[in-house]
Design an enzyme around this catalytic site. Sequence first.
Site, PDB file in Angstrom:
ATOM      1  N   ASP A  54       0.711  -1.228   0.009  1.00  0.00           N
ATOM      2  CA  ASP A  54      -0.067   0.142  -0.075  1.00  0.00           C
ATOM      3  C   ASP A  54       0.769   1.237   0.060  1.00  0.00           C
ATOM      4  O   ASP A  54       0.405   2.285   0.083  1.00  0.00           O
ATOM      5  CB  ASP A  54      -0.885   0.069   1.285  1.00  0.00           C
ATOM      6  CG  ASP A  54      -1.993  -1.230   1.132  1.00  0.00           C
ATOM      7  OD1 ASP A  54      -2.892  -0.900  -0.068  1.00  0.00           O
ATOM      8  OD2 ASP A  54      -2.158  -1.726   1.832  1.00  0.00           O
ATOM      9  N   GLU A  87      -0.403   9.522   1.469  1.00  0.00           N
ATOM     10  CA  GLU A  87      -1.044  10.430   2.115  1.00  0.00           C
ATOM     11  C   GLU A  87      -1.332   9.981   3.828  1.00  0.00           C
ATOM     12  O   GLU A  87      -1.291  10.528   4.696  1.00  0.00           O
ATOM     13  CB  GLU A  87      -2.402  10.530   1.813  1.00  0.00           C
ATOM     14  CG  GLU A  87      -3.502  10.891   2.598  1.00  0.00           C
ATOM     15  CD  GLU A  87      -4.790  11.576   2.346  1.00  0.00           C
ATOM     16  OE1 GLU A  87      -4.973  12.525   2.026  1.00  0.00           O
ATOM     17  OE2 GLU A  87      -5.559  10.768   2.135  1.00  0.00           O
ATOM     18  N   ASP A  88      -1.469   8.564   3.786  1.00  0.00           N
ATOM     19  CA  ASP A  88      -1.677   7.904   5.117  1.00  0.00           C
ATOM     20  C   ASP A  88      -0.795   7.737   6.041  1.00  0.00           C
ATOM     21  O   ASP A  88      -0.937   7.872   7.308  1.00  0.00           O
ATOM     22  CB  ASP A  88      -2.369   6.406   4.829  1.00  0.00           C
ATOM     23  CG  ASP A  88      -3.554   6.288   4.096  1.00  0.00           C
ATOM     24  OD1 ASP A  88      -4.227   7.445   4.450  1.00  0.00           O
ATOM     25  OD2 ASP A  88      -3.743   5.592   3.259  1.00  0.00           O
ATOM     26  N   ARG A 105       1.233  -1.900   7.242  1.00  0.00           N
ATOM     27  CA  ARG A 105       1.752  -0.567   6.680  1.00  0.00           C
ATOM     28  C   ARG A 105       2.815   0.172   7.254  1.00  0.00           C
ATOM     29  O   ARG A 105       3.243   1.189   6.872  1.00  0.00           O
ATOM     30  CB  ARG A 105       0.584   0.363   6.382  1.00  0.00           C
ATOM     31  CG  ARG A 105      -0.426  -0.137   5.404  1.00  0.00           C
ATOM     32  CD  ARG A 105      -1.441   0.524   5.021  1.00  0.00           C
ATOM     33  NE  ARG A 105      -0.796   1.814   4.216  1.00  0.00           N
ATOM     34  CZ  ARG A 105      -1.465   2.913   3.654  1.00  0.00           C
ATOM     35  NH1 ARG A 105      -2.640   3.094   3.706  1.00  0.00           N
ATOM     36  NH2 ARG A 105      -0.917   3.743   2.979  1.00  0.00           N
ATOM     37  N   ARG A 148      -8.999   3.026  11.730  1.00  0.00           N
ATOM     38  CA  ARG A 148      -7.464   3.306  11.571  1.00  0.00           C
ATOM     39  C   ARG A 148      -7.048   4.369  12.370  1.00  0.00           C
ATOM     40  O   ARG A 148      -5.675   4.406  12.720  1.00  0.00           O
ATOM     41  CB  ARG A 148      -7.172   3.764  10.133  1.00  0.00           C
ATOM     42  CG  ARG A 148      -7.397   2.623   9.038  1.00  0.00           C
ATOM     43  CD  ARG A 148      -6.371   1.412   9.106  1.00  0.00           C
ATOM     44  NE  ARG A 148      -6.797   0.524   8.001  1.00  0.00           N
ATOM     45  CZ  ARG A 148      -6.328   0.502   6.737  1.00  0.00           C
ATOM     46  NH1 ARG A 148      -5.756   1.358   6.323  1.00  0.00           N
ATOM     47  NH2 ARG A 148      -6.723  -0.405   6.083  1.00  0.00           N
ATOM     48  N   HIS A 190     -11.748   5.681   5.480  1.00  0.00           N
ATOM     49  CA  HIS A 190     -11.015   6.994   6.224  1.00  0.00           C
ATOM     50  C   HIS A 190     -12.016   8.155   6.057  1.00  0.00           C
ATOM     51  O   HIS A 190     -13.035   8.124   5.264  1.00  0.00           O
ATOM     52  CB  HIS A 190      -9.663   7.269   5.398  1.00  0.00           C
ATOM     53  CG  HIS A 190      -8.669   6.701   5.544  1.00  0.00           C
ATOM     54  ND1 HIS A 190      -7.830   6.101   4.550  1.00  0.00           N
ATOM     55  CD2 HIS A 190      -8.045   5.916   6.518  1.00  0.00           C
ATOM     56  CE1 HIS A 190      -7.028   5.261   4.684  1.00  0.00           C
ATOM     57  NE2 HIS A 190      -6.919   5.145   6.147  1.00  0.00           N
ATOM     58  N   CYS A 195      -5.220  10.135  -1.354  1.00  0.00           N
ATOM     59  CA  CYS A 195      -4.291   9.361  -0.752  1.00  0.00           C
ATOM     60  C   CYS A 195      -3.051   9.104  -1.537  1.00  0.00           C
ATOM     61  O   CYS A 195      -2.038   8.697  -1.196  1.00  0.00           O
ATOM     62  CB  CYS A 195      -4.955   7.886  -0.449  1.00  0.00           C
ATOM     63  SG  CYS A 195      -5.656   6.912  -1.701  1.00  0.00           S
TER      64      CYS A 195
HETATM   65  C1  CIR Z   1      -5.257   0.563   2.898  1.00  0.00           C
HETATM   66  O1  CIR Z   1      -6.325  -0.096   3.123  1.00  0.00           O
HETATM   67  O2  CIR Z   1      -4.939   1.140   3.480  1.00  0.00           O
HETATM   68  C2  CIR Z   1      -5.172   0.895   1.454  1.00  0.00           C
HETATM   69  N1  CIR Z   1      -5.551  -0.466   0.725  1.00  0.00           N
HETATM   70  C3  CIR Z   1      -5.929   1.981   0.924  1.00  0.00           C
HETATM   71  C4  CIR Z   1      -5.644   3.282   1.500  1.00  0.00           C
HETATM   72  C5  CIR Z   1      -6.526   4.556   0.897  1.00  0.00           C
HETATM   73  N2  CIR Z   1      -5.945   5.465   1.554  1.00  0.00           N
HETATM   74  C6  CIR Z   1      -6.855   6.697   1.790  1.00  0.00           C
HETATM   75  O3  CIR Z   1      -8.017   6.697   1.211  1.00  0.00           O
HETATM   76  N3  CIR Z   1      -6.478   7.694   2.255  1.00  0.00           N
END
Ligand code: CIR
Length: 259
Positions: A62, A67-68, A87, A132, A162, A249
């Site tokens: 991922d 962004e995350d 992650r 999360r 999110h 993201c």
């Molecule tokens: C996740 O589940 O973490 C990733 N497959 C997708 C993350 C998407 N991020 C976001 O919308 N900020």
Amino acid sequence: MASRIALTRPISASFVQCELTYLERTPIDLDSARRQHASYEALLASLGWEIVRLPVLDDQPDAVFVEDAAIALEELAVVAPMGAASRAGETQTVAEGLARYRPVLGLEAPATLDGGDVLRIGRRVFVGLSRRTNAEAVEQLGRLLAPYEYQVTGVTVHGALHLKSACTYVGDETLLANTDWVDTKPFSRLDILRVDDAEAWGASVLFTGAEIVMPTGFPRTAKMLDGRAYPVHEVDLTEIRKAEGGPTCLSILLNADTR
Ligand code: CIR
């Protein structure tokens, strides 16, 4: 004007093994996903953003969703333990990338936070309480940002991964929202633009401060946004959405007021 930098990261070889929470796993075509990612970067570049790529992390499925891993504000950036243990290996390279531009501070466990849960409108920082991101993160972030006069508010998210899967800021004190997925009470001072029931995922768009970047496939949402103050640019992210990703993201925008 401070330069407008968009941090991105190439799609990992292991992308098809991404985390999934609300979507069923369906086959992802890696080449198409990479083409779509390249189009997204090209669109941001055409809008005046300098693309700065973080190193590819092929064993982190991922990692493209940069962004995350962090929050970037004018004065500082913040990294935190990510909400999905799988992650955790992404954070260091994002922190190193950001450290070239900002001091980077951290939240500590038991806080967990994904940047996709952080929606900022000037000095107002809304933080999604999701699967999360937890209340401890909201508290720590509030304390950390208080000296910079940011006001941090928790927002309940349910049914979306999110906060910014459920709602995004589109300028002019207006929030685009799927109101089934987010408690909009904390946004009571904003106008709420509700997405059509047929376009549950349509509320996740990227507002750069001057324009709106949105995925193709949400014609009713596009029509609602069209004719407002900001031009709308559509980009095909269908392959990336299979990994539960959207337009916010895939980048960290530096020197944007809202996000
Ligand atoms: C996740 O589940 O973490 C990733 N497959 C997708 C993350 C998407 N991020 C976001 O919308 N900020």
